[in-house]
Design an enzyme around this catalytic site. Structure first.
Site, short mmCIF file in Angstrom:
data_model
loop_
_atom_site.label_atom_id
_atom_site.label_comp_id
_atom_site.label_asym_id
_atom_site.label_seq_id
_atom_site.Cartn_x
_atom_site.Cartn_y
_atom_site.Cartn_z
N ASP A 60 -13.00 -12.31 3.80
CA ASP A 60 -12.11 -11.23 3.36
C ASP A 60 -10.67 -11.72 3.38
O ASP A 60 -10.16 -12.12 4.42
CB ASP A 60 -12.30 -10.02 4.30
N HIS A 106 -13.58 -0.40 0.45
CA HIS A 106 -12.88 -1.65 0.74
C HIS A 106 -13.67 -2.78 0.10
O HIS A 106 -14.90 -2.79 0.15
CB HIS A 106 -12.75 -1.87 2.25
N TYR A 132 -5.88 4.96 -0.93
CA TYR A 132 -7.33 4.74 -0.87
C TYR A 132 -7.75 4.21 0.49
O TYR A 132 -8.92 4.18 0.84
CB TYR A 132 -7.81 3.81 -2.00
N TRP A 169 0.83 -1.21 0.00
CA TRP A 169 0.00 0.00 0.00
C TRP A 169 0.86 1.26 0.00
O TRP A 169 0.39 2.33 0.29
CB TRP A 169 -0.92 0.00 1.23
N CYS A 191 -6.89 -4.41 -1.98
CA CYS A 191 -8.11 -5.15 -1.60
C CYS A 191 -8.87 -5.76 -2.77
O CYS A 191 -9.35 -6.87 -2.68
CB CYS A 191 -9.02 -4.29 -0.74
#
Length: 735
Positions: free
Chosen positions: A403, A380, A567, A286, A321
């Site tokens: 997830d 997300h 993000y 990220w 994600c």
């Protein structure tokens, strides 16, 4: 010497005092099966050829043949038989002479793994009987002709999902004769949403076509005020993808006997999809640096990622994600578990799961980045998988949140779910797995607080509606958006919503407003701001509006902070600071603009062209503070795709990708990806430079494999510009 030998042996067979057999957790490993299993001493005159012998087995495994057609598995590019559990399939056995039911006795044996055991469902003897019982293993002869018989075989509706080896065993008075190991008769057995006894049964044909059989999808991103979408190629039927998905369960060391249970499969898969703590499929990044890997925005689908992992056994770099969710979706649909990708806009990442995101302001009303640890993600993505939940009370089956993005640990590993969507909606977060975390992602409040000089904490504002504002997925049978917010939460402010929150708190979700705080909301002045929609590389403005509802005249010290953010809501840098003093006349509104120049933000810009604006205002006369935050995403140019020549299965055609550079600078080291399931496998091309305002054209030749409506997906990627996509629907005709 003997000690070291035994240690080596122990490594090979990790036996211990509790188990008679080592754990059976690899679909790839096999055991040796005796072709002649004698009952005792074999008499001298015994000749196996005197008894019934199997000459050949015909599996009806071609895509156009009965099995794959009836089992909805005709799209799998696999030369083997692929069927779904709890539903009959056909095979033909050719013997050396006509079969005599009265005297000849034979049966089938299905084996999986290295240590097959009948009580674990890894060794399955299937006897030939007169009728098939729905949902139970069995076989019956449906046709006899010369030396051949046709069998209808029913598998159990709770059968392990995986690749089974098939043997035919013939009984003789002196022992059992078996067919040789033949990989051509291997049979993949998958979950079956068409079978009522299966725990993943889904009763709507349109939903089954979407959530199991659709191999392309749409993933929503951007932010709540500017929703963007991109196509994603799931490619669950492509060559070797099924084997790669079975390998993931081997990698996670899931006991074979547990692989008929979608709850267990989802739990271990949510850990193995990410590389944290188990060297799983995708390494997350990220921080906007993707050296030695592929930028998350460059991927156009799951196939390349899964196949690279299957061959290298090393985490594939890099994902964020939507990449984790896209690959997880492929895994679930490939195994036959209905699945979809969900996007939650304004998703709370609550570090201490107290249903409260704490934003701390300094004395001037600016956000204190040192003490503020929680963040709001612009969006997300996670997955939902459809299954019954016999481990929970009645009513909590159906869609379950899973997830694969590594956010927080669950039982010591980075994984999340399955958590019942219904349980989350009603606040029943005591039911496993990880429901409190998901509940917080969609229900947290944002609390702005400021510490006074005397140490007392003043709460300046509580925003109860910012988080989980919109939860969406792709619509069934189209590329549009379907709003599923009401499946996760009751309407904001309703009695039901309050009750669900109180239930969640009762079940242990921490809900705290610190005891030594005072909260008196500001009521006589309202503040709002609007960010103008803007194209990447252009100037735009932020408009701030005050509404003074009182009879008093106020002055407000106003501060705007513009930040480049990931993000995930984490700030990279502040690129704009603007302070202004505003006079607020009684019972009136006042508006002013702040201009944001492209030169202020372009050099700092990140992946998703995402900004975050904080506006705080202090009413000088009362000391009250107004605070508001909003995210915005710039418009990014798109790729244009067109085809040349006839689009016919089995014939060569051309695909042309075009792109015009909108920036005032030259783009360097630009990578293009193009793919389309059943039309062409992913192709990649690097362009050294694309000068400002110039147009690039790339032509690719391909031969579509099968007719029907197919989708082409392209992406462009370079350091200055990411998340550039294009897509085209193509109708491939029959030859």
């Amino acid at each position: 010497m003997s000690e070291t030998t035994s240690t080596k042996k122990d490594k090979k067979h990790p036996l211990n005092g509790r188990r008679a057999l080592p754990s059976n957790n690899s679909n790839a490993e096999e055991n040796e099966v005796l072709e002649m299993e004698a009952f005792g001493l074999t008499p001298r005159g015994f000749n196996p050829k005197d008894y019934l012998q199997v000459v050949d087995i015909y599996m009806f495994k071609e895509p156009h043949e009965i099995n794959k057609q009836q089992h909805h598995t005709d799209k799998y590019y696999s030369p083997k038989l692929v069927v779904r559990r709890g539903q009959p399939f056909q095979i033909q056995i050719d013997f050396n002479r006509p079969y005599k039911p009265g005297t000849d006795k034979f049966w089938l044996e299905y084996l999986i793994g290295r240590y097959p055991q009948q009580n674990k469902g890894t060794y399955i003897p299937v006897l030939v009987g007169d009728e098939l019982k729905p949902g139970d293993w069995g076989a019956k002869v449906t046709h006899k002709e010369n030396n051949s018989i046709r069998l209808s075989i029913m598998s159990s509706a709770t059968c392990i999902a995986g690749k089974f080896r098939l043997y035919v065993a013939v009984w003789t008075p002196f022992g059992i004769l078996r067919t040789q190991r033949n990989s051509e008769t291997d049979t993949y057995i998958l979950f079956n949403p068409w079978c009522q006894q299966d725990s993943v049964f889904l009763d709507d044909e349109k939903e089954r076509e979407e959530f199991v059989l659709n191999d392309v999808g749409v993933i929503f991103h951007g932010d709540i005020n500017d929703i963007k979408l991109r196509s994603w190629s799931y490619g669950q039927f492509e060559e070797n993808v099924l084997d790669a998905c079975l390998f993931l369960m081997d990698k996670a060391e899931l006991e074979l006997s547990g692989r008929g249970n979608p709850i267990k499969i989802c739990r271990v898969a949510s850990a193995v999809i990410n590389s944290r703590d188990d060297s799983g499929v995708i390494a997350g990044s990220w921080d906007n640096t993707y050296t030695y890997g592929v930028a998350p925005s460059a991927w156009t689908g799951s196939v390349d990622i899964l196949l690279e992992y299957y061959s290298s056994k090393q985490p594939v770099r890099y994902g964020q994600c939507w990449v984790f969710a896209g690959v997880f979706n492929t895994f679930l649909r490939c195994l036959g578990i209905p699945a979809r990708v969900i996007t939650n806009y304004s998703s709370a990442h609550d570090n201490n799961a107290n249903l409260q995101l704490d934003f701390f302001l300094d004395e001037e009303g600016k956000v204190d980045t040192k003490t503020t640890k929680d963040s709001v993600w612009n969006y997300h993505c996670w997955n939902e998988a459809w299954m019954s939940r016999p481990d929970l009370p009645v009513g909590f089956g159906g869609w379950q949140v899973v997830d694969g993005t590594p956010q927080e640990t669950s039982d010591g590993m980075y994984r999340c779910g399955p958590a019942s969507v219904q349980a989350i909606k009603h606040g029943h977060v005591c039911f496993q797995f990880d429901a409190p975390f998901v509940f917080a992602e969609v229900n947290s409040d944002i609390v702005y607080s400021r510490r006074e000089k005397n140490g007392a904490q003043m709460i300046e504002k509580i925003d109860m509606t910012h988080v989980g504002k919109l939860i969406v997925t792709k619509e069934i049978g189209g590329d549009g958006m379907m709003d599923v917010t009401e499946e996760y939460k009751f309407q904001e402010g309703s009695d039901e919503e309050r009750l669900a929150l109180e239930t969640a708190v009762m079940y242990g979700v921490k809900k705290q407003i610190t005891q030594d705080t005072v909260y008196q909301p500001q009521t006589d002045v309202d503040m709002d701001f609007h960010v103008q929609k803007a194209i990447l590389g252009s100037d735009f403005k932020v408009t701030i509006t005050f509404k003074n509802k009182s009879q008093n005249r106020y002055s407000a010290a106003t501060y705007l902070s513009g930040n480049i953010v990931f993000y995930t809501g984490v700030v990279k840098s502040e690129f704009k600071k603007h302070s202004v003093s505003v006079t607020l006349e009684p019972s009136s509104s006042s508006t002013f603009d702040v201009v944001i120049k492209s030169s202020e933000y372009l050099s700092e810009l990140l992946d998703q062209a995402s900004f975050h604006f904080f506006v705080t205002a202090r009413i000088n006369e009362t000391g009250k503070i107004l605070a508001l935050q909003k995210a915005t995403v710039l418009e990014i140019p798109t790729l244009h795709i067109k085809t040349q020549g006839e689009a016919v299965a089995g014939r060569e055609m051309s695909v042309i990708v075009e792109f015009t550079n909108p920036l005032k600078q030259t783009l360097e080291n630009v990578t293009l990806h193009l793919e389309g399931p059943s039309v062409l496998r992913t192709v990649k091309k690097i362009f050294r430079q694309i000068p400002a305002n110039s147009t690039l054209t790339w032509e690719v030749k391909c031969t579509p494999k099968r007719p029907g409506l197919r989708k082409l997906i392209a992406s462009l990627n370079c350091d200055a510009l990411r998340h550039v996509y294009g897509e085209l629907n193509v109708q491939i005709q029959k030859l």
